[in-house]
Design a protein around this motif. Structure first.
Motif, short mmCIF file in Angstrom:
data_model
loop_
_atom_site.label_atom_id
_atom_site.label_comp_id
_atom_site.label_asym_id
_atom_site.label_seq_id
_atom_site.Cartn_x
_atom_site.Cartn_y
_atom_site.Cartn_z
N VAL A 253 -8.21 5.09 -3.89
CA VAL A 253 -7.46 3.83 -3.91
C VAL A 253 -8.07 2.96 -4.99
O VAL A 253 -9.25 2.60 -4.91
CB VAL A 253 -7.56 3.11 -2.54
N ASN B 177 -5.63 -3.27 -3.42
CA ASN B 177 -5.09 -2.11 -2.71
C ASN B 177 -6.03 -1.64 -1.60
O ASN B 177 -5.59 -1.22 -0.54
CB ASN B 177 -4.81 -0.97 -3.70
N LEU C 82 -5.08 -1.50 2.37
CA LEU C 82 -5.28 -0.35 3.25
C LEU C 82 -6.06 -0.79 4.50
O LEU C 82 -5.69 -0.44 5.63
CB LEU C 82 -6.04 0.77 2.51
N PHE D 213 0.83 -1.21 0.00
CA PHE D 213 0.00 0.00 0.00
C PHE D 213 0.87 1.27 0.00
O PHE D 213 0.66 2.18 -0.80
CB PHE D 213 -0.97 0.03 1.19
#
Ligand SMILES: C[S@@+](CC[C@H](N)C(=O)[O-])C[C@H]1O[C@@H](n2cnc3c(N)ncnc32)[C@H](O)[C@@H]1O
Ligand SMILES: [Zn+2]
Length: 304
Positions: A240, A245, A249, A76
């Motif tokens: 994002v 991803n 996060l 990330f």
């Protein structure tokens, strides 16, 4: 490239077992190097191929983030969506400590995203974390960035192998805040930068998972005895892209461990997510009694 501690870092380190000074060995026949202490027992700590040292006493398991958690964080942070936080941190610390090559300690450094950028901004950086997966990744990240000088160790932030009064700055980003220990290692006038979630931090992510959300209400373990000299709020929105991803996060947050499978499923169907990033950088300064021309009995920080 393998990072190595420079003289400044070596002079700030102390043996975690007998508290004696630390030296760097010459290269052995296999190209390996180690740290050894100046005490009678010459305690020795091998430097790994990537450039970190395990300071935990034999038999004491470390803990901290798992390999998967470290991988999620690395992937990330490599997207550079948190770069404004790192830039604000480096800029703010630099404003207080303009000296080239001063020692900065990243306490709870994780996989070294912030440490590496601090090192690139001119600090001699030392990062500590309980997770050996994290410090291994941190040493690799820092070496890959072309930084030659730096150092990482497996250690609790509550008991760091650093001498009293030797670091110009301690940074503490989303990791446990050990005020007394940070104050012990800081030199008089040195600063502690604590980064924590502001009211709206990751609100978009929380809304995507929970039916009811509320703003974050600060942090319970903020320093109580050191003086807060400034608070910088860094707030911006990020998009994002990609389910993986988004999941990475989420895996970086404390919510990950408290969320039901069905709520987690909601995130797995998202192809992108827009959320606020809201980080408070609280700056604390260790009292400089010499500069103030006065010695107080209790300066809010003990050395031991
Ligand atoms: C949320 S992560 C933050 C990592 C990094 N500062 C960042 O923001 O990318 C918290 C880190 O603190 C470490 N940690 C937790 N307790 C610790 C302790 N007592 N001493 C040292 N590190 C600790 C974990 O292993 C983890 O890497
Ligand atoms: Zn020793």
């Amino acid at each position: 490239m393998r990072i190595l501690p420079n003289q400044r870092i070596l002079s700030a380190l102390r043996c975690p077992i007998c508290q004696s000074r630390i030296e760097l060995s010459e290269e052995n026949a296999q190209g390996g190097r180690s740290l050894f202490c100046g005490g009678q027992r010459r305690h020795c700590f091998d430097i790994s191929a990537s450039g970190y040292v395990n300071f935990m006493a034999p038999g004491r398991t470390a803990g901290g983030d798992s390999k998967q958690a470290v991988r999620a964080r690395t992937d990330f942070l490599n997207l550079e969506l948190y770069r404004p936080v790192a830039d604000a941190l480096c800029r703010t610390v630099r404003r207080y400590i303009p000296v080239e090559d001063a020692v900065a300690v990243d306490a709870g450094c994780g996989e070294g995203y912030y440490t590496s950028l601090l090192a690139q901004s001119g600090f001699s950086c030392v990062g500590f974390d309980l997770s050996r997966f994290a410090v291994d990744a941190a040493a690799k990240r820092t070496g890959k960035a072309g930084v030659q000088v730096g150092f990482f160790g497996v250690s609790s932030v509550f008991e760091m192998p650093i001498k009293n009064d030797s670091a110009a700055a301690v940074v503490n980003v989303f990791a446990p805040c050990a005020e007394e220990e940070y104050c012990r290692v800081l030199m008089p006038g040195g600063i502690l930068a604590v980064a924590y979630a502001g009211p709206e931090h990751l609100m978009g992510l929380k809304r995507a998972v929970y039916s009811q959300t509320r703003e974050n209400d600060g942090r319970a373990d903020l320093p109580k005895r050191m003086k807060c000299v400034e608070e910088v709020r860094v707030r911006f929105d990020i998009e994002v892209k990609g389910t993986e991803n988004v999941m990475n996060l989420f895996a970086m947050t404390p919510y990950y461990w408290k969320t039901s499978v069905s709520d987690m499923e909601k995130l797995k169907s998202l192809e992108s997510l827009t959320t606020a990033v809201d980080v408070i950088l609280a700056i604390y300064q260790k009292e400089d009694t010499a500069a103030d021309g006065q010695k107080k009995e209790d300066d809010g920080c003990r050395s031991h």
